[in-house]
Design a protein around this motif. Sequence first.
Motif, PDB file in Angstrom:
ATOM      1  N   GLU A 142      42.266  40.510  44.181  1.00  0.00           N
ATOM      2  CA  GLU A 142      43.678  40.813  43.895  1.00  0.00           C
ATOM      3  C   GLU A 142      44.523  40.595  45.148  1.00  0.00           C
ATOM      4  O   GLU A 142      45.661  40.140  45.071  1.00  0.00           O
ATOM      5  N   HIS A 143      43.973  40.898  46.301  1.00  0.00           N
ATOM      6  CA  HIS A 143      44.669  40.615  47.564  1.00  0.00           C
ATOM      7  C   HIS A 143      45.008  39.131  47.672  1.00  0.00           C
ATOM      8  O   HIS A 143      46.070  38.755  48.168  1.00  0.00           O
ATOM      9  N   LEU A 144      44.095  38.283  47.185  1.00  0.00           N
ATOM     10  CA  LEU A 144      44.288  36.831  47.260  1.00  0.00           C
ATOM     11  C   LEU A 144      45.154  36.299  46.114  1.00  0.00           C
ATOM     12  O   LEU A 144      45.401  35.098  46.035  1.00  0.00           O
ATOM     13  N   GLY A 145      45.579  37.184  45.238  1.00  0.00           N
ATOM     14  CA  GLY A 145      46.500  36.774  44.175  1.00  0.00           C
ATOM     15  C   GLY A 145      45.850  36.450  42.851  1.00  0.00           C
ATOM     16  O   GLY A 145      46.530  36.041  41.912  1.00  0.00           O
ATOM     17  N   THR A 146      44.536  36.604  42.757  1.00  0.00           N
ATOM     18  CA  THR A 146      43.858  36.364  41.474  1.00  0.00           C
ATOM     19  C   THR A 146      44.305  37.410  40.460  1.00  0.00           C
ATOM     20  O   THR A 146      44.461  38.585  40.805  1.00  0.00           O
ATOM     21  N   ARG A 147      44.511  36.971  39.220  1.00  0.00           N
ATOM     22  CA  ARG A 147      44.818  37.930  38.158  1.00  0.00           C
ATOM     23  C   ARG A 147      43.503  38.399  37.570  1.00  0.00           C
ATOM     24  O   ARG A 147      42.912  37.709  36.737  1.00  0.00           O
ATOM     25  N   VAL A 148      43.047  39.540  38.019  1.00  0.00           N
ATOM     26  CA  VAL A 148      41.752  40.057  37.559  1.00  0.00           C
ATOM     27  C   VAL A 148      41.968  40.806  36.243  1.00  0.00           C
ATOM     28  O   VAL A 148      42.780  41.730  36.170  1.00  0.00           O
ATOM     29  N   TYR A 149      41.249  40.359  35.215  1.00  0.00           N
ATOM     30  CA  TYR A 149      41.405  40.928  33.868  1.00  0.00           C
ATOM     31  C   TYR A 149      41.100  42.431  33.910  1.00  0.00           C
ATOM     32  O   TYR A 149      40.130  42.847  34.538  1.00  0.00           O
ATOM     33  N   PRO A 150      41.936  43.245  33.243  1.00  0.00           N
ATOM     34  CA  PRO A 150      41.738  44.706  33.334  1.00  0.00           C
ATOM     35  C   PRO A 150      40.381  45.178  32.820  1.00  0.00           C
ATOM     36  O   PRO A 150      39.772  46.081  33.395  1.00  0.00           O
ATOM     37  N   ASP A 151      39.897  44.588  31.726  1.00  0.00           N
ATOM     38  CA  ASP A 151      38.584  45.006  31.207  1.00  0.00           C
ATOM     39  C   ASP A 151      37.479  44.324  32.000  1.00  0.00           C
ATOM     40  O   ASP A 151      37.610  43.159  32.384  1.00  0.00           O
ATOM     41  N   MET A 152      36.405  45.061  32.212  1.00  0.00           N
ATOM     42  CA  MET A 152      35.240  44.480  32.891  1.00  0.00           C
ATOM     43  C   MET A 152      34.021  44.799  32.020  1.00  0.00           C
ATOM     44  O   MET A 152      34.106  45.618  31.112  1.00  0.00           O
ATOM     45  N   PHE A 153      32.904  44.138  32.316  1.00  0.00           N
ATOM     46  CA  PHE A 153      31.687  44.426  31.543  1.00  0.00           C
ATOM     47  C   PHE A 153      30.538  44.661  32.506  1.00  0.00           C
ATOM     48  O   PHE A 153      30.245  43.811  33.351  1.00  0.00           O
ATOM     49  N   SER A 154      29.895  45.832  32.381  1.00  0.00           N
ATOM     50  CA  SER A 154      28.752  46.151  33.240  1.00  0.00           C
ATOM     51  C   SER A 154      27.550  46.454  32.371  1.00  0.00           C
ATOM     52  O   SER A 154      27.630  47.293  31.463  1.00  0.00           O
TER      53      SER A 154
END
Length: 219
Positions: A142-154
């Motif tokens: 996110e610091h680098l500007g990537t739009r990280v999708y809110p949902d994640m899968f673990s």
Amino acid sequence: MAEDARPGPVRILVFGAALRAGSTNARLASLVSKVIAETGAEVDLAKMRDFDMPLYDGDAEASEGLPAGALALCERIKRCDAFVIASPEYNASVPGALKNAIDWVSRVRPQPFKTKHALLVSASPSMIGGNRGLWSLRVPLEHLGTRVYPDMFSLPRAHEAFAEDGRLVHSGSQERLTETICGFMRLVRADVEFVCLQRRWYEFPGDRTDAPVTHRSEE
Ligand code: FNR
């Protein structure tokens, strides 16, 4: 619309971030690739071993430039519309090799992360599936500007989670993985075809974006 003006399939880089040959994250990356391909997208499946690079060292960068592995990874990121990272959790955080790769690639100008969407997934033998590592991984991206999708899968208990056909034994988990990927793909398609999101500001001092308000860190 002219034939060649039609948008082609979106292209997704799926990156298994573990070095280990028998990596459960590589298996998860492979499963994610299949699900993405079923949505009609093009998939580029990659793994950490494809991108050999030393530990980041400013002196080495100054004298030799960026290592070939970092430049190759940068090219693969540039060529995709979005990427997925399947990463283990090490000591409740990001594995050093993955952070090192992000650090090297972030030295390319313009750095390639800021124009991409990303989905984060993890696999671990533990009951929480490596989810804390993904929260740590959000920070540099996110610091680098990537739009990280809110949902994640673990994926918990990953060593016993895969069936012989590569899908997940637990049907509820398979369903949730598929739903998460499909939601992510809908957002990526919408943004590639209709530009539904435009970045106005992000705090990365090493790069400029188009809007003047983005230069706060240089003032
Ligand atoms: C781990 N592992 C681990 N697992 C976890 O769920 N939380 C953690 O904090 C850690 N910490 C950790 C540190 C170090 C140095 C190692 C080597 C391992 C276990 C890890 O999840 C397990 O080895 C996975 O199988 C690694 O992913 P791959 O290689 O199967 O993809």
